[in-house]
Design an enzyme around this catalytic site. Structure first.
Site, short mmCIF file in Angstrom:
data_model
loop_
_atom_site.label_atom_id
_atom_site.label_comp_id
_atom_site.label_asym_id
_atom_site.label_seq_id
_atom_site.Cartn_x
_atom_site.Cartn_y
_atom_site.Cartn_z
N HIS A 1 0.52 -1.27 -0.08
CA HIS A 1 -0.08 0.13 -0.10
C HIS A 1 0.84 0.95 -0.15
CE1 HIS A 1 -4.04 2.45 1.11
NE2 HIS A 1 -3.09 2.97 0.52
N HIS B 1 1.80 5.00 -1.89
CA HIS B 1 1.43 6.37 -3.07
C HIS B 1 2.68 7.22 -3.23
CE1 HIS B 1 -3.43 5.23 -1.85
NE2 HIS B 1 -2.75 5.21 -0.76
N LYS C 1 -7.90 0.02 -7.40
CA LYS C 1 -7.70 0.79 -6.37
C LYS C 1 -9.75 2.04 -6.36
CE LYS C 1 -7.35 2.62 -1.59
NZ LYS C 1 -6.84 3.17 -1.97
N HIS D 1 -9.88 0.86 -0.39
CA HIS D 1 -10.06 1.31 0.62
C HIS D 1 -11.23 1.27 1.49
CE1 HIS D 1 -10.21 5.21 3.13
NE2 HIS D 1 -10.96 4.98 3.40
N HIS E 1 -7.32 -1.45 4.86
CA HIS E 1 -7.02 -0.45 5.84
C HIS E 1 -7.79 -1.37 7.17
CE1 HIS E 1 -5.60 2.70 4.01
NE2 HIS E 1 -6.60 3.08 2.75
N ASP F 1 0.56 2.75 3.56
CA ASP F 1 0.05 3.85 3.37
C ASP F 1 1.28 5.07 3.85
OD1 ASP F 1 -2.35 5.66 2.36
OD2 ASP F 1 -3.52 4.96 4.24
#
Ligand SMILES: [Zn+2]
Length: 448
Positions: A78, A80, A213, A254, A274, A344
């Site tokens: 995960h 970004h 996603k 998510h 999550h 994340d």
């Protein structure tokens, strides 16, 4: 030869183009540790794992570099690569609406820091990974192998929307259909209704997405939405899954609250990201439908530990979900849900949520109840499985798998904290090529 050469000879002196390693302790990714193992790779793939005495004749002259502990390069599931600015607040505006040229430049550093933390593969769930991978393929950037989602798909007024700016400003950059919008220019795309949802998937396909996603619940970083509520209708979610699966891609959701988690599972999503409010019903459904969990404890811990570094609204939201989130992760592990590791890290370089801090998430997995060996498996062998059919043979030290390895100064099975600090990861090989070693300059590593 099982000699104990610490620095490999220059390639020109070698009799063979293969890379040889000899590990006192080998953690294969899946399965128990093995003692005194030789590992030989060629053309980016592992060609031999076993005793020194049984090395095939064609590799008998390959030098073996000794390392105390060897394991597969880890999988960050995960990431970004938004390229957020470290000088601005850690919020959606910074992530989704920054200058893309500056973002690209920052990402060069983020990629190197992530790789040097021991993560040789990354699933980017909203960011510039597809474009960055193109430059990595050109040999101009040092970084993990990226498996990008392209833009995370959000509904208008959903978790990916930027509430801090006017609708016109958000739409101009992020909407599927707005004039001037370019889905290649942000990590988020806004889509509403079945046709726009279908188009959002196709725009990501155009960027060579390896996974889709979708934001199926509200979130913590988005100022004005509610994490407990489902986002997108069931029909919109089914449309996205059907379009993605026809193209061989799995969907990752998510999903913070139970409503968004169950909606995603019903629609056919294969990964839940999550999960703050999962319960027995959720975990039974996940197991029944082979849905994996990526729990992302890192941002929750970071927000709670660094109240002054985050926007007020984000801290208040994190406070509400924190205890539930930690409990949900423990319950999921106890229930036997298959997990991969994802941290994340959406902050800028050098912030409390900086790329490179990825290893902490493996520590949190053990704190939540995984055995150290299971946590290593979650961080390695399980990673590519989160990509479904797009997952490569990676994350294990086995013949035929990608030759991505990390060498450590200490055994993480004795103390998982070893993985938290990049300095404990002394050497890294990506596709059989040494990319991190004491004294090796990253730019030189690129040119080797
Ligand atoms: Zn995320």
């Amino acid at each position: 030869m099982c000699d104990w050469i610490v620095v490999p000879r220059p390639l020109a002196e070698k009799t063979h183009q293969a890379t040889g390693l000899f590990a006192s302790c080998l953690l294969p990714g899946r399965g128990k540790p093995l003692r005194n193992q030789a590992v030989i790779s060629e053309k980016g793939k592992i060609v031999y794992v076993g005793a020194c005495t049984s090395i095939p004749a064609e590799y008998a002259k390959v030098d073996l570099q000794h390392v105390p502990v060897l394991m597969p390069g880890m999988w960050e599931c995960h990431a970004h690569f938004f390229g957020a600015s470290p000088k601005r607040p850690i919020d959606m505006q910074n992530m989704a609406l920054g200058n893309p040229i500056e973002a690209g430049a920052r990402n060069a550093r983020a990629l190197k820091d992530t790789l040097y933390a021991g993560f040789t593969s990354c699933v980017d769930l909203g960011g510039y990974a597809p474009e960055l991978q193109n430059v990595i393929d050109e040999g101009l950037l040092l970084g993990p192998t990226l498996y990008g989602a392209g833009a995370a798909i959000s509904m208008t007024g959903g978790h990916g929307d930027v509430f801090e700016v006017s609708y016109a400003s958000a739409r101009q950059r992020l909407s599927v259909n707005a004039p001037g919008a370019d889905a290649g220019m942000s990590g988020v795309i806004l889509a509403d209704g079945l046709e726009e949802c279908r188009k959002a998937v196709r725009l990501n396909l155009r960027r060579r997405a390896k996974i889709i996603k979708v934001l199926t619940s509200g979130g913590i970083t988005s100022r004005d939405d509610d994490p407990m509520l489902q986002q997108f209708s069931d029909e919109e979610l089914e449309t996205i899954v059907s379009e993605a699966s026809r193209m061989g891609l799995v969907c990752a959701a998510h999903a913070v609250g139970k409503a968004g988690i169950l909606a995603a599972i019903r629609a056919g999503f294969k990964v839940i990201e999550h999960d703050s409010f999962g319960d027995d019903e959720v975990y039974e459904e996940m197991k029944k439908h082979d849905v994996m969990l990526v729990a992302t404890i890192t941002p929750i811990r970071s927000i709670l530990d660094n109240e002054d570094k985050y926007p007020r609204e984000m801290f208040e939201k994190a406070k509400v979900v924190a205890q539930a989130h930690l409990k949900a992760y423990k319950d999921a592990i106890k229930a036997g849900v298959k997990c991969a590791i994802g941290s994340d890290l959406f902050g800028g370089i050098g912030t409390v949520l900086s790329p490179g801090l990825n290893g902490g998430e493996v520590v949190y997995a053990v704190e939540a109840g995984m055995t150290p060996l299971k946590a290593i498996e979650a961080a390695t062998a399980n990673g590519p499985e989160s990509l479904g059919r797009q997952g490569p043979k990676s994350g294990q030290i086995r013949v035929g798998y990608d030759a991505d390895f990390i060498a450590l100064s200490q055994n993480p099975l004795d103390d998982m904290e070893v993985l938290r600090s990049p300095k404990n990861i002394t050497h890294i090989w990506k596709s059989g090529k040494l990319v991190k070693a004491p004294g090796l300059d990253p730019w030189e590593a690129l040119d080797r």
